[in-house]
Enzyme design. Structure first.
Site, PDB file in Angstrom:
ATOM      1  N   ASP A  69      -0.918   2.801  -5.630  1.00  0.00           N
ATOM      2  CA  ASP A  69      -1.874   3.068  -4.543  1.00  0.00           C
ATOM      3  C   ASP A  69      -2.961   2.003  -4.429  1.00  0.00           C
ATOM      4  OD1 ASP A  69      -0.480   5.437  -4.080  1.00  0.00           O
ATOM      5  OD2 ASP A  69      -1.744   6.552  -5.482  1.00  0.00           O
ATOM      6  N   LYS A  90      -0.827  -1.648  -1.369  1.00  0.00           N
ATOM      7  CA  LYS A  90       0.317  -2.573  -1.226  1.00  0.00           C
ATOM      8  C   LYS A  90       0.826  -2.576   0.211  1.00  0.00           C
ATOM      9  CE  LYS A  90       2.504  -0.294  -4.472  1.00  0.00           C
ATOM     10  NZ  LYS A  90       1.433   0.582  -4.989  1.00  0.00           N
ATOM     11  N   GLY A  98       4.105   6.082  -1.624  1.00  0.00           N
ATOM     12  CA  GLY A  98       3.498   6.388  -0.326  1.00  0.00           C
ATOM     13  C   GLY A  98       2.673   5.185   0.062  1.00  0.00           C
ATOM     14  N   HIS A  99       3.147   4.410   1.029  1.00  0.00           N
ATOM     15  CA  HIS A  99       2.480   3.171   1.415  1.00  0.00           C
ATOM     16  C   HIS A  99       1.889   3.331   2.814  1.00  0.00           C
ATOM     17  CE1 HIS A  99       5.251   0.820  -1.554  1.00  0.00           C
ATOM     18  NE2 HIS A  99       4.496   1.706  -2.140  1.00  0.00           N
ATOM     19  N   GLN A 137       4.836   1.805  -6.737  1.00  0.00           N
ATOM     20  CA  GLN A 137       4.109   2.199  -7.954  1.00  0.00           C
ATOM     21  C   GLN A 137       3.228   1.029  -8.444  1.00  0.00           C
ATOM     22  OE1 GLN A 137       7.805   3.256  -7.915  1.00  0.00           O
ATOM     23  NE2 GLN A 137       6.749   4.795  -6.741  1.00  0.00           N
TER      24      GLN A 137
HETATM   25  P1  GDP Z   1      -0.035   1.741  -1.680  1.00  0.00           P
HETATM   26  O1  GDP Z   1       0.748   2.863  -2.252  1.00  0.00           O
HETATM   27  O2  GDP Z   1      -0.341   0.685  -2.687  1.00  0.00           O
HETATM   28  O3  GDP Z   1       0.564   1.160  -0.430  1.00  0.00           O
HETATM   29  O4  GDP Z   1      -1.450   2.356  -1.284  1.00  0.00           O
HETATM   30  P2  GDP Z   1      -1.719   3.758  -0.496  1.00  0.00           P
HETATM   31  O5  GDP Z   1      -1.386   3.582   0.913  1.00  0.00           O
HETATM   32  O6  GDP Z   1      -1.099   4.893  -1.234  1.00  0.00           O
HETATM   33  O7  GDP Z   1      -3.280   3.916  -0.737  1.00  0.00           O
HETATM   34  C1  GDP Z   1      -4.189   2.936  -0.351  1.00  0.00           C
HETATM   35  C2  GDP Z   1      -5.186   3.542   0.634  1.00  0.00           C
HETATM   36  O8  GDP Z   1      -6.264   2.640   0.780  1.00  0.00           O
HETATM   37  C3  GDP Z   1      -4.627   3.738   2.026  1.00  0.00           C
HETATM   38  O9  GDP Z   1      -5.226   4.862   2.595  1.00  0.00           O
HETATM   39  C4  GDP Z   1      -5.042   2.476   2.755  1.00  0.00           C
HETATM   40  O10 GDP Z   1      -5.154   2.658   4.166  1.00  0.00           O
HETATM   41  C5  GDP Z   1      -6.398   2.221   2.146  1.00  0.00           C
HETATM   42  N1  GDP Z   1      -6.817   0.812   2.068  1.00  0.00           N
HETATM   43  C6  GDP Z   1      -6.088  -0.304   1.800  1.00  0.00           C
HETATM   44  N2  GDP Z   1      -6.883  -1.393   1.722  1.00  0.00           N
HETATM   45  C7  GDP Z   1      -8.149  -0.953   1.959  1.00  0.00           C
HETATM   46  C8  GDP Z   1      -9.431  -1.598   1.989  1.00  0.00           C
HETATM   47  O11 GDP Z   1      -9.571  -2.801   1.758  1.00  0.00           O
HETATM   48  N3  GDP Z   1     -10.513  -0.785   2.241  1.00  0.00           N
HETATM   49  C9  GDP Z   1     -10.402   0.562   2.483  1.00  0.00           C
HETATM   50  N4  GDP Z   1     -11.502   1.262   2.727  1.00  0.00           N
HETATM   51  N5  GDP Z   1      -9.210   1.182   2.459  1.00  0.00           N
HETATM   52  C10 GDP Z   1      -8.111   0.441   2.188  1.00  0.00           C
HETATM   53  P1  IMO Z   2       2.864   3.963  -4.693  1.00  0.00           P
HETATM   54  O1  IMO Z   2       4.066   3.123  -4.378  1.00  0.00           O
HETATM   55  C1  IMO Z   2       0.643   6.350  -7.596  1.00  0.00           C
HETATM   56  C2  IMO Z   2       2.989   8.522 -10.596  1.00  0.00           C
HETATM   57  C3  IMO Z   2       2.947  10.037 -10.496  1.00  0.00           C
HETATM   58  C4  IMO Z   2       3.083  10.409 -11.965  1.00  0.00           C
HETATM   59  C5  IMO Z   2       4.056   9.362 -12.495  1.00  0.00           C
HETATM   60  C6  IMO Z   2       5.510   9.817 -12.569  1.00  0.00           C
HETATM   61  O2  IMO Z   2       2.385   4.750  -3.546  1.00  0.00           O
HETATM   62  O3  IMO Z   2       1.810   3.143  -5.360  1.00  0.00           O
HETATM   63  P2  IMO Z   2       7.366  10.219 -10.683  1.00  0.00           P
HETATM   64  O4  IMO Z   2       7.380  11.163  -9.518  1.00  0.00           O
HETATM   65  O5  IMO Z   2       7.499   8.781 -10.321  1.00  0.00           O
HETATM   66  O6  IMO Z   2       8.320  10.607 -11.767  1.00  0.00           O
HETATM   67  O7  IMO Z   2       5.889  10.409 -11.324  1.00  0.00           O
HETATM   68  O8  IMO Z   2       3.965   8.261 -11.596  1.00  0.00           O
HETATM   69  N1  IMO Z   2       3.403   7.815  -9.365  1.00  0.00           N
HETATM   70  C7  IMO Z   2       2.558   7.194  -8.549  1.00  0.00           C
HETATM   71  N2  IMO Z   2       1.212   7.087  -8.575  1.00  0.00           N
HETATM   72  N3  IMO Z   2       1.331   5.703  -6.640  1.00  0.00           N
HETATM   73  C8  IMO Z   2       2.690   5.767  -6.609  1.00  0.00           C
HETATM   74  O9  IMO Z   2       3.430   5.058  -5.742  1.00  0.00           O
HETATM   75  C9  IMO Z   2       3.360   6.564  -7.572  1.00  0.00           C
HETATM   76  N4  IMO Z   2       4.653   6.861  -7.814  1.00  0.00           N
HETATM   77  C10 IMO Z   2       4.663   7.604  -8.913  1.00  0.00           C
HETATM   78  O10 IMO Z   2       1.733  10.479  -9.940  1.00  0.00           O
HETATM   79  O11 IMO Z   2       1.856  10.223 -12.620  1.00  0.00           O
HETATM   80 MG    MG Z   3       0.636   4.942  -2.465  1.00  0.00          MG
END
Ligand code: GDP
Ligand code: IMO
Ligand code: MG
Length: 423
Positions: A13, A16, A40-41, A223
């Site tokens: 998270d 990415k 979840g991206h 991840q």
């Molecule tokens: P990922 O799994 O690495 O793709 O990240 P997620 O989408 O799960 O979580 C990142 C969250 O941070 C999302 O809600 C993005 O929209 C938000 N985000 C990404 N870059 C920035 C930033 O520079 N500032 C803020 N405020 N939010 C950001």
């Molecule tokens: P993105 O791509 C954050 C974490 C889960 C748990 C552990 C094992 O959005 O960054 P699993 O379901 O993979 O067996 O869970 O890994 N986890 C993540 N945490 N971002 C993710 O993906 C994750 N994918 C798995 O919360 O701790």
């Molecule tokens: Mg994510």
């Protein structure tokens, strides 16, 4: 060679999806190679928010071919739902390909993920319950069902029968759960197979040809480094290799196919699920990061645990992934905090710990040693150049470069693709 690998440098998270979307505007191929619908991206583009789980974040660009590689575990239901949702928003699926060798997440994987977590009680990992661990376990056990099996009805029926008998025994006799119905799964998955068959191919061959002819290829990490099965906070990890090395096995390319490695980090640290987290904050600062950073999981909606940035983790990410630079997101979330801290090392039993320990029981005994920085109050969400940032914010980024031993090439100052500083 014109290839770049993007990898999460912390516990996932890190933003990415946003960075991949930015780079995908010039990409010919975007490739997912590990994980599954546990990811979840988020991509914010043109005022719309897209949440992607299995489909690569380059899908919004019709010019980019999007590949779900052999190392991904594919939940057919999730991928089809995601395809329909995107199509409803006007996004074409013409350029989506799924590898024939990718393993299929089955209903018993999800059931067993739930049951195993419940049985672990206080030791539960806090998985996303998407069946990821059980699916990868079957892959290693050499009993998994792959896309190539799913699209051949007789092969699928046989493999399902063999697997389900054994899985139902575990579900009922070990966990006291209810058995799953063969006919219902067969019917449901035959429907998925028909819909997905046109998207399947040998994506490794596609990629090999693309890389040879100089195409721009982006490998999309899921991840993060600390969730890696070998080098993460085992057993509180995922069941794949979300490090740059994982791209080779999971996309079917050799190590020389990857030219640049960009690590994605947040300006602080978060983690979802259980497991050690040395710089975690359960105070007003933690609350600020959670609320201002809107730190709620994209896949499960769970509140993310929040804490200070940890340079011990970043150095591990630099080493394991061979990072050539870092993108630091969410610098804007720190705005308003009077003082900022970065962990530079840990102390355990009076001794310095500068490398991330192999054993979480050792990690649990570690106390972070912090370097402190001034905060800033100015709104930075519109900054376009490094020089536009307040001096304190510039100093914070320079400190990250010094402590992580890696150049920062991009800074995120807001969720939108335009809210960034390129250096
Ligand atoms: P990922 O799994 O690495 O793709 O990240 P997620 O989408 O799960 O979580 C990142 C969250 O941070 C999302 O809600 C993005 O929209 C938000 N985000 C990404 N870059 C920035 C930033 O520079 N500032 C803020 N405020 N939010 C950001
Ligand atoms: P993105 O791509 C954050 C974490 C889960 C748990 C552990 C094992 O959005 O960054 P699993 O379901 O993979 O067996 O869970 O890994 N986890 C993540 N945490 N971002 C993710 O993906 C994750 N994918 C798995 O919360 O701790
Ligand atoms: Mg994510």
């Amino acid at each position: 060679m014109n290839t770049i690998a993007l990898i999460g440098a912390q516990w996932g998270d890190e933003g990415k999806g946003k960075v991949i979307d930015i780079l995908a505007s010039t990409a010919d191929y975007v490739v997912r190679a590990t994980g599954g619908s546990n990811a979840g991206h988020t991509v914010v583009s043109g005022g719309k928010t897209y949440k992607l789980h299995l489909i690569p974040s380059g899908i919004l660009y019709p010019s980019a071919v999007n590949i779900i590689g052999n190392g991904v575990v594919v939940d057919p239901k999730v991928v089809l739902e995601e395809m329909s949702e995107l199509e409803a928003q006007g996004v074409s699926m013409k350029n989506l390909s799924i590898d024939l060798r990718a393993h299929v997440v089955m209903p018993y994987h999800k059931e067993l993920d739930e049951l195993a977590e419940a049985a672990k009680g206080d030791n539960a990992i806090g998985t996303t319950k998407r069946g990821i661990g059980p699916c990868y376990a079957d892959k290693s056990d050499r009993i998994g069902i792959r896309m190539i099996d799913l699209i051949q009805p007789e092969v699928f029926a046989r493999k399902l029968k063999e697997n389900l008998k054994f899985k139902n025994d575990i579900i009922t006799k070990v966990y006291g759960g209810k058995p799953l119905d063969y006919a219902a799964i067969l019917d449901e998955y035959n429907g998925y197979a028909k819909k997905l068959q046109p998207f399947t191919c040998d994506t490794g061959v596609m990629l090999y040809d693309a890389i040879k002819s100089g195409k721009r290829v982006i490998f999309e990490g899921a991840q993060g480094t600390l969730l890696d099965l070998d080098s993460g906070t085992y057993p509180f990890v995922t069941s794949s290799h979300p490090i740059t090395g994982g791209f080779c096995a999971g996309a079917g390319v050799g190590p020389t196919a990857i030219k640049e490695c960009l690590g994605i980090a947040k300006s602080y640290t978060t983690r979802v699920g259980a497991g050690p987290f040395p710089t975690e904050l359960n105070d007003g600062v933690g609350k600020h990061l959670l609320e201002v950073g809107k730190e709620f999981g994209t896949t499960t909606g769970r509140a993310r645990r929040c804490g200070w940035l940890d340079a011990v983790i970043l150095r591990l990410a630099v080493r394991l992934n061979g990072l050539t630079s870092l993108a630091v997101n969410k610098l804007d979330t720190l705005t308003g905090l009077k003082k900022l801290k970065i962990a530079t090392k840990y102390m355990r039993d009076g001794k310095e710990v500068t490398h991330f320990p192999a054993d979480i029981s050792l990690l649990e005994g570690c106390t972070p040693v912090y370097e402190e920085f001034d905060g800033w109050t100015e709104d930075i969400s519109g900054c376009k150049k490094f020089e536009d940032l307040p001096k304190a914010a510039q100093d914070y980024i320079k400190a990250i470069e010094r402590l992580a031993e890696c150049r920062v090439s991009m800074i995120g100052v807001g969720p939108d693709r335009e809210q960034r500083i390129d250096r």
